[in-house]
Design a protein around this motif. Structure first.
Motif, PDB file in Angstrom:
ATOM      1  N   VAL A  15       0.811  -1.215   0.000  1.00  0.00           N
ATOM      2  CA  VAL A  15       0.000   0.000   0.000  1.00  0.00           C
ATOM      3  C   VAL A  15       0.847   1.269   0.000  1.00  0.00           C
ATOM      4  O   VAL A  15       0.632   2.176  -0.814  1.00  0.00           O
ATOM      5  CB  VAL A  15      -0.961   0.013   1.215  1.00  0.00           C
ATOM      6  CG1 VAL A  15      -1.796   1.288   1.225  1.00  0.00           C
ATOM      7  CG2 VAL A  15      -1.855  -1.225   1.201  1.00  0.00           C
ATOM      8  N   ASN A  16       1.794   1.360   0.897  1.00  0.00           N
ATOM      9  CA  ASN A  16       2.572   2.595   1.056  1.00  0.00           C
ATOM     10  C   ASN A  16       3.424   2.893  -0.167  1.00  0.00           C
ATOM     11  O   ASN A  16       4.017   1.983  -0.769  1.00  0.00           O
ATOM     12  CB  ASN A  16       3.484   2.503   2.274  1.00  0.00           C
ATOM     13  CG  ASN A  16       2.714   2.469   3.574  1.00  0.00           C
ATOM     14  OD1 ASN A  16       1.521   2.720   3.614  1.00  0.00           O
ATOM     15  ND2 ASN A  16       3.411   2.158   4.656  1.00  0.00           N
ATOM     16  N   LEU A  17       3.499   4.154  -0.513  1.00  0.00           N
ATOM     17  CA  LEU A  17       4.444   4.596  -1.532  1.00  0.00           C
ATOM     18  C   LEU A  17       5.839   4.580  -0.922  1.00  0.00           C
ATOM     19  O   LEU A  17       6.043   5.114   0.176  1.00  0.00           O
ATOM     20  CB  LEU A  17       4.086   6.000  -2.001  1.00  0.00           C
ATOM     21  CG  LEU A  17       4.818   6.526  -3.234  1.00  0.00           C
ATOM     22  CD1 LEU A  17       4.411   5.740  -4.472  1.00  0.00           C
ATOM     23  CD2 LEU A  17       4.519   8.009  -3.434  1.00  0.00           C
ATOM     24  N   ASN A  18       6.781   3.957  -1.629  1.00  0.00           N
ATOM     25  CA  ASN A  18       8.104   3.799  -1.007  1.00  0.00           C
ATOM     26  C   ASN A  18       8.832   5.132  -0.882  1.00  0.00           C
ATOM     27  O   ASN A  18       8.575   6.085  -1.616  1.00  0.00           O
ATOM     28  CB  ASN A  18       8.953   2.781  -1.782  1.00  0.00           C
ATOM     29  CG  ASN A  18       9.249   3.226  -3.202  1.00  0.00           C
ATOM     30  OD1 ASN A  18       9.856   4.254  -3.430  1.00  0.00           O
ATOM     31  ND2 ASN A  18       8.816   2.431  -4.170  1.00  0.00           N
ATOM     32  N   LYS A  57      -0.539  12.906   4.041  1.00  0.00           N
ATOM     33  CA  LYS A  57       0.253  11.693   4.265  1.00  0.00           C
ATOM     34  C   LYS A  57      -0.538  10.428   3.946  1.00  0.00           C
ATOM     35  O   LYS A  57      -0.277   9.360   4.490  1.00  0.00           O
ATOM     36  CB  LYS A  57       0.778  11.626   5.712  1.00  0.00           C
ATOM     37  CG  LYS A  57       1.607  12.833   6.127  1.00  0.00           C
ATOM     38  CD  LYS A  57       2.061  12.731   7.570  1.00  0.00           C
ATOM     39  CE  LYS A  57       2.818  13.978   7.995  1.00  0.00           C
ATOM     40  NZ  LYS A  57       3.251  13.914   9.414  1.00  0.00           N
ATOM     41  N   THR A  58      -1.519  10.553   3.051  1.00  0.00           N
ATOM     42  CA  THR A  58      -2.323   9.392   2.662  1.00  0.00           C
ATOM     43  C   THR A  58      -2.031   8.956   1.237  1.00  0.00           C
ATOM     44  O   THR A  58      -2.773   8.164   0.658  1.00  0.00           O
ATOM     45  CB  THR A  58      -3.823   9.705   2.788  1.00  0.00           C
ATOM     46  OG1 THR A  58      -4.168  10.797   1.916  1.00  0.00           O
ATOM     47  CG2 THR A  58      -4.183  10.064   4.224  1.00  0.00           C
ATOM     48  N   PHE A 160      -7.598  17.704   9.282  1.00  0.00           N
ATOM     49  CA  PHE A 160      -7.448  16.261   9.077  1.00  0.00           C
ATOM     50  C   PHE A 160      -6.381  15.679  10.006  1.00  0.00           C
ATOM     51  O   PHE A 160      -6.592  14.634  10.638  1.00  0.00           O
ATOM     52  CB  PHE A 160      -7.099  15.971   7.612  1.00  0.00           C
ATOM     53  CG  PHE A 160      -6.898  14.508   7.322  1.00  0.00           C
ATOM     54  CD1 PHE A 160      -7.981  13.664   7.128  1.00  0.00           C
ATOM     55  CD2 PHE A 160      -5.614  13.974   7.264  1.00  0.00           C
ATOM     56  CE1 PHE A 160      -7.802  12.317   6.880  1.00  0.00           C
ATOM     57  CE2 PHE A 160      -5.429  12.622   7.010  1.00  0.00           C
ATOM     58  CZ  PHE A 160      -6.523  11.795   6.815  1.00  0.00           C
ATOM     59  N   LEU A 161      -5.241  16.350  10.112  1.00  0.00           N
ATOM     60  CA  LEU A 161      -4.167  15.833  10.965  1.00  0.00           C
ATOM     61  C   LEU A 161      -4.543  15.923  12.441  1.00  0.00           C
ATOM     62  O   LEU A 161      -4.073  15.111  13.254  1.00  0.00           O
ATOM     63  CB  LEU A 161      -2.870  16.591  10.685  1.00  0.00           C
ATOM     64  CG  LEU A 161      -2.295  16.394   9.271  1.00  0.00           C
ATOM     65  CD1 LEU A 161      -1.003  17.189   9.100  1.00  0.00           C
ATOM     66  CD2 LEU A 161      -2.043  14.907   8.971  1.00  0.00           C
ATOM     67  N   HIS A 162      -5.397  16.876  12.794  1.00  0.00           N
ATOM     68  CA  HIS A 162      -5.895  16.936  14.174  1.00  0.00           C
ATOM     69  C   HIS A 162      -6.754  15.711  14.467  1.00  0.00           C
ATOM     70  O   HIS A 162      -6.633  15.105  15.552  1.00  0.00           O
ATOM     71  CB  HIS A 162      -6.702  18.214  14.392  1.00  0.00           C
ATOM     72  CG  HIS A 162      -7.342  18.300  15.751  1.00  0.00           C
ATOM     73  ND1 HIS A 162      -6.605  18.399  16.918  1.00  0.00           N
ATOM     74  CD2 HIS A 162      -8.651  18.268  16.138  1.00  0.00           C
ATOM     75  CE1 HIS A 162      -7.419  18.445  17.965  1.00  0.00           C
ATOM     76  NE2 HIS A 162      -8.670  18.358  17.513  1.00  0.00           N
ATOM     77  N   ALA A 163      -7.612  15.319  13.524  1.00  0.00           N
ATOM     78  CA  ALA A 163      -8.417  14.102  13.700  1.00  0.00           C
ATOM     79  C   ALA A 163      -7.513  12.878  13.835  1.00  0.00           C
ATOM     80  O   ALA A 163      -7.772  11.981  14.650  1.00  0.00           O
ATOM     81  CB  ALA A 163      -9.375  13.932  12.524  1.00  0.00           C
ATOM     82  N   ASN A 164      -6.446  12.854  13.057  1.00  0.00           N
ATOM     83  CA  ASN A 164      -5.484  11.752  13.164  1.00  0.00           C
ATOM     84  C   ASN A 164      -4.845  11.713  14.548  1.00  0.00           C
ATOM     85  O   ASN A 164      -4.659  10.638  15.139  1.00  0.00           O
ATOM     86  CB  ASN A 164      -4.410  11.913  12.085  1.00  0.00           C
ATOM     87  CG  ASN A 164      -3.367  10.818  12.135  1.00  0.00           C
ATOM     88  OD1 ASN A 164      -3.662   9.645  11.933  1.00  0.00           O
ATOM     89  ND2 ASN A 164      -2.121  11.200  12.403  1.00  0.00           N
ATOM     90  N   HIS A 174      -3.266   5.670   8.271  1.00  0.00           N
ATOM     91  CA  HIS A 174      -3.092   4.323   7.748  1.00  0.00           C
ATOM     92  C   HIS A 174      -4.405   3.732   7.274  1.00  0.00           C
ATOM     93  O   HIS A 174      -4.456   3.020   6.246  1.00  0.00           O
ATOM     94  CB  HIS A 174      -2.451   3.429   8.809  1.00  0.00           C
ATOM     95  CG  HIS A 174      -1.067   3.848   9.175  1.00  0.00           C
ATOM     96  ND1 HIS A 174      -0.478   3.567  10.396  1.00  0.00           N
ATOM     97  CD2 HIS A 174      -0.135   4.552   8.477  1.00  0.00           C
ATOM     98  CE1 HIS A 174       0.743   4.069  10.420  1.00  0.00           C
ATOM     99  NE2 HIS A 174       0.968   4.670   9.272  1.00  0.00           N
ATOM    100  N   ALA A 175      -5.497   4.009   7.994  1.00  0.00           N
ATOM    101  CA  ALA A 175      -6.805   3.512   7.567  1.00  0.00           C
ATOM    102  C   ALA A 175      -7.211   4.133   6.231  1.00  0.00           C
ATOM    103  O   ALA A 175      -7.765   3.447   5.357  1.00  0.00           O
ATOM    104  CB  ALA A 175      -7.853   3.801   8.628  1.00  0.00           C
ATOM    105  N   MET A 176      -6.931   5.415   6.058  1.00  0.00           N
ATOM    106  CA  MET A 176      -7.266   6.066   4.798  1.00  0.00           C
ATOM    107  C   MET A 176      -6.465   5.461   3.646  1.00  0.00           C
ATOM    108  O   MET A 176      -6.981   5.318   2.532  1.00  0.00           O
ATOM    109  CB  MET A 176      -6.992   7.567   4.883  1.00  0.00           C
ATOM    110  CG  MET A 176      -7.991   8.361   5.715  1.00  0.00           C
ATOM    111  SD  MET A 176      -9.719   8.037   5.308  1.00  0.00           S
ATOM    112  CE  MET A 176      -9.714   8.229   3.522  1.00  0.00           C
TER     113      MET A 176
END
Length: 480
Positions: A15-18, A57-58, A160-164, A174-176
Motif C-alpha cells: 500500500v505505502n508509496l516507497n 500523508k495518505t 485532518f491531521l488533528h483528527a489523526n 493508515h486507515a485512509m
C-alpha cells in the motif's frame, strides 16, 4: 483475528508509496520551486505548500504501472486586471518556455500539470491571496468558468491531521491508505480523495481521545472502527447529500457525485464493513486470514502457509465424482468429456466473492479466447471453454457483447476473476481466486502454466456507478 504483523507488512509492502519515490518527488518539487522563484513570476510568488494526499500523508502506491498524483499549491499576490484564466495560462507559458519542462507540461481546469511518465504527475495550482474585493483570503482559479473559487487547503490539512492525532499512532492516516487501496485496486466504488478523507475523518470526535483503548488500540481495530462508523453514517442517509469542507462551508466536496454513485458507494462500504466484522471476530487463524483476503486480495498475508490443509482437501474440485478411476481431473476431462466441467465447484476456499453490487438486469456478456505462443504475438488458433491445452502458451481473453462485439464504451469496464485449482498450482502457492483489471480494454492475457482445471470469468462494470451490470459464464482452461 487482528493479524497485527500481517497488517503492518501488507501496508508497507503493498500500500505505502516507497520512500525513494517520495524523495524523488520532493527533489523535483524543490527544483520546480527554484525555477519559478527565478522566473518573471518570482516577484508575485509568496510561498509554496503541498496539498491533497501528499500533505495529508495518505498518498499510496498506484495500481499497476501507473504513476501517482501530487499537488503543489503556489500562493501568489493578485495581479491587477488578471482573470482566473490569465493565472493558469500564464503559468503554463512559463513551463512551455523552458527546455526542461516544455515536453511534460499539461493543462487542467484549475492547475498546470507536469507529467513525469510512469513516475508521478504534479499539479501546480495557483492560489491568489487577498484579491481586492474578495470575501475569502485564498482563491484558486477556475479557468473554464472564468471565476475565482474560495479555498483553504492548509487549514483543511490541519483539521485532518488533528483528527489523526485524536485517535493516535497515525491510525487515521493508515486507515485512509487502506480504504484508498480498496478504491483503486478493487475499483468497486468511486470517490474523490478529499471527499473520502472528509467522510471518514468526520466520524472522529474530541471524545475519542478517551476511548482509544476500546476503539483505536491498534491498526486493525482502528480500521474496523472507522469503516463501521462510516457505514453507520451512510446507512442513516440513503440519499445523496451535500458534504462540505469542514473549515470552509461554502466549498462543496461532492460536486462530482450523483445519486447512483452515492448508492453504490454506500452499498460497497456496507459490504466491506460486514466482511471486516467477520474477519475480525473469526477465531480460527486460517479462516480469519481467508476472510481478510476477501477484502484486500491475495497479497494479504502472502507467504503465510494458511491454505495447505484446505487445499489438500479440495485439490480435485469435483463433487460426487469417482476420481479413483482417473489419475486427476485433466485425465477425467480427456476420457469422459466436457460434462465433467459442470461438476467443478465454485465454492473453493481461495475463491473470493464478487466485490461488486450486481445489477438485477444484466447485460449479456461472454468470453472469446485465442491461443498465442507469446503475449501480444500472432494467434495460433481459437480456444473453446474446456479445451485441453499444453503448458507455456498465452491466452488472450476478450469480453464481448451478445453480438460478438467487444465492449469499448468509455462508461464500461471489465474486471476478470482468475481461479487456479489442483495440485500443481497449490504446491506453487498460485491458486489465485481474486479480481484483475483488463489490459487493454476488455482484454485479459493469461499464461498456461499449471496442470489442472482452471477458469476465468468476466464482470462488466459501469464506471459511473461501480455496479456490475453483466457477468459471463465460467470459461474453463484445462492444462495438461
Amino acid at each position: 483475528m487482528k493479524h497485527l504483523a500481517e497488517f503492518n507488512t501488507f501496508l508497507e509492502r503493498e500500500v505505502n508509496l516507497n520512500n525513494t519515490r517520495i524523495r524523488t518527488l520532493s527533489d523535483r518539487v524543490e527544483t520546480i520551486e527554484n525555477f519559478l522563484w527565478r522566473s518573471d513570476w518570482g516577484q508575485i510568488i509568496k510561498r509554496f505548500s503541498s496539498q491533497g494526499s501528499w500533505a495529508h500523508k495518505t498518498i499510496i502506491k498506484p495500481p499497476g504501472e501507473n504513476g501517482f498524483d501530487a499537488d503543489l499549491l503556489m500562493f501568489v499576490d493578485p495581479v491587477p486586471g488578471w482573470t482566473a484564466n490569465d493565472y493558469i495560462l500564464g503559468l503554463r507559458g512559463l513551463f512551455l518556455e523552458s527546455k526542461t519542462y516544455k515536453d511534460i507540461v499539461g493543462l487542467k481546469n484549475r492547475c498546470v500539470t507536469l507529467n513525469y511518465a510512469g513516475d508521478f504527475e504534479l499539479d501546480v495550482v495557483p492560489c491568489v491571496v487577498e484579491r481586492p474585493g474578495r470575501i475569502y483570503p485564498y482563491e484558486v482559479c477556475n479557468r473554464t468558468d472564468e471565476r475565482f473559487e474560495p479555498t483553504d487547503s492548509e487549514r483543511y490539512t490541519e483539521w485532518f491531521l488533528h483528527a489523526n492525532n485524536l485517535v493516535g499512532s497515525d491510525h487515521l492516516i493508515h486507515a485512509m491508505r487502506l480504504i484508498k487501496y480498496l478504491r483503486d485496486t478493487k475499483t468497486t466504488f468511486s470517490c474523490k480523495s478529499v471527499l473520502l478523507n472528509t467522510l471518514v475523518a468526520s466520524q472522529i470526535s474530541e471524545a475519542d481521545t478517551h476511548f482509544r483503548p476500546s476503539y483505536f488500540p491498534d491498526f486493525p481495530t482502528a480500521f474496523r472502527t472507522l469503516i463501521s462508523r462510516l457505514d453507520q453514517y451512510l446507512q442513516d442517509r440513503p440519499n445523496l447529500h451535500k458534504v462540505t469542507n469542514p473549515v470552509l462551508q461554502i466549498e462543496d466536496f461532492n460536486r462530482h457525485w450523483d445519486q447512483d454513485k452515492y448508492e453504490n458507494f454506500r452499498a460497497m462500504i456496507h459490504k466491506y464493513r460486514q466482511w471486516t466484522d467477520e474477519a475480525y471476530v473469526e477465531t480460527d487463524e486460517k479462516q480469519s486470514v481467508k476472510k481478510w483476503r476477501w477484502i484486500f486480495g491475495d497479497e494479504f498475508a502472502r507467504g503465510a502457509d494458511i491454505l495447505t490443509e484446505e487445499v489438500g482437501g479440495s485439490l480435485v474440485p469435483i463433487r460426487n465424482f469417482n476420481v479413483q478411476r482417473f489419475t486427476d481431473t485433466v485425465q477425467a476431462i480427456k476420457l469422459v468429456g466436457l460434462s465433467v466441467l459442470s461438476l467443478v465447484r465454485r465454492d473453493l476456499p481461495w475463491v473470493q466473492p464478487p466485490p461488486f453490487v450486481v445489477s438485477k438486469q444484466g447485460i449479456p456478456i461472454s468470453i472469446k479466447a485465442t491461443v498465442h505462443l507469446q503475449e501480444n504475438g500472432s494467434e495460433t488458433g481459437s480456444v473453446a471453454s474446456g479445451q485441453v491445452l499444453p503448458a507455456d502458451r498465452h491466452i488472450r481473453f476478450e469480453a464481448v457483447a451478445g453480438t460478438g462485439v467487444a465492449f469499448t464504451g468509455k462508461d464500461l469496464d471489465v474486471q476478470w476473476q482468475v481461479v487456479n485449482t489442483d495440485r500443481s498450482a497449490g504446491h506453487a502457492k498460485a491458486l489465485r481466486g481474486g479480481f484483475y483489471p483488463s489490459k487493454p480494454r476488455s482484454v485479459r492475457w493469461e499464461r498456461t502454466e499449471y496442470r489442472g482445471i482452471h477458469w476465468v470469468e468476466a464482470f462488466l462494470i459501469r464506471k459511473r456507478t461501480g455496479a456490475c451490470v453483466g457477468r459471463s459464464d465460467r470459461f474453463f482452461v484445462v492444462i495438461e
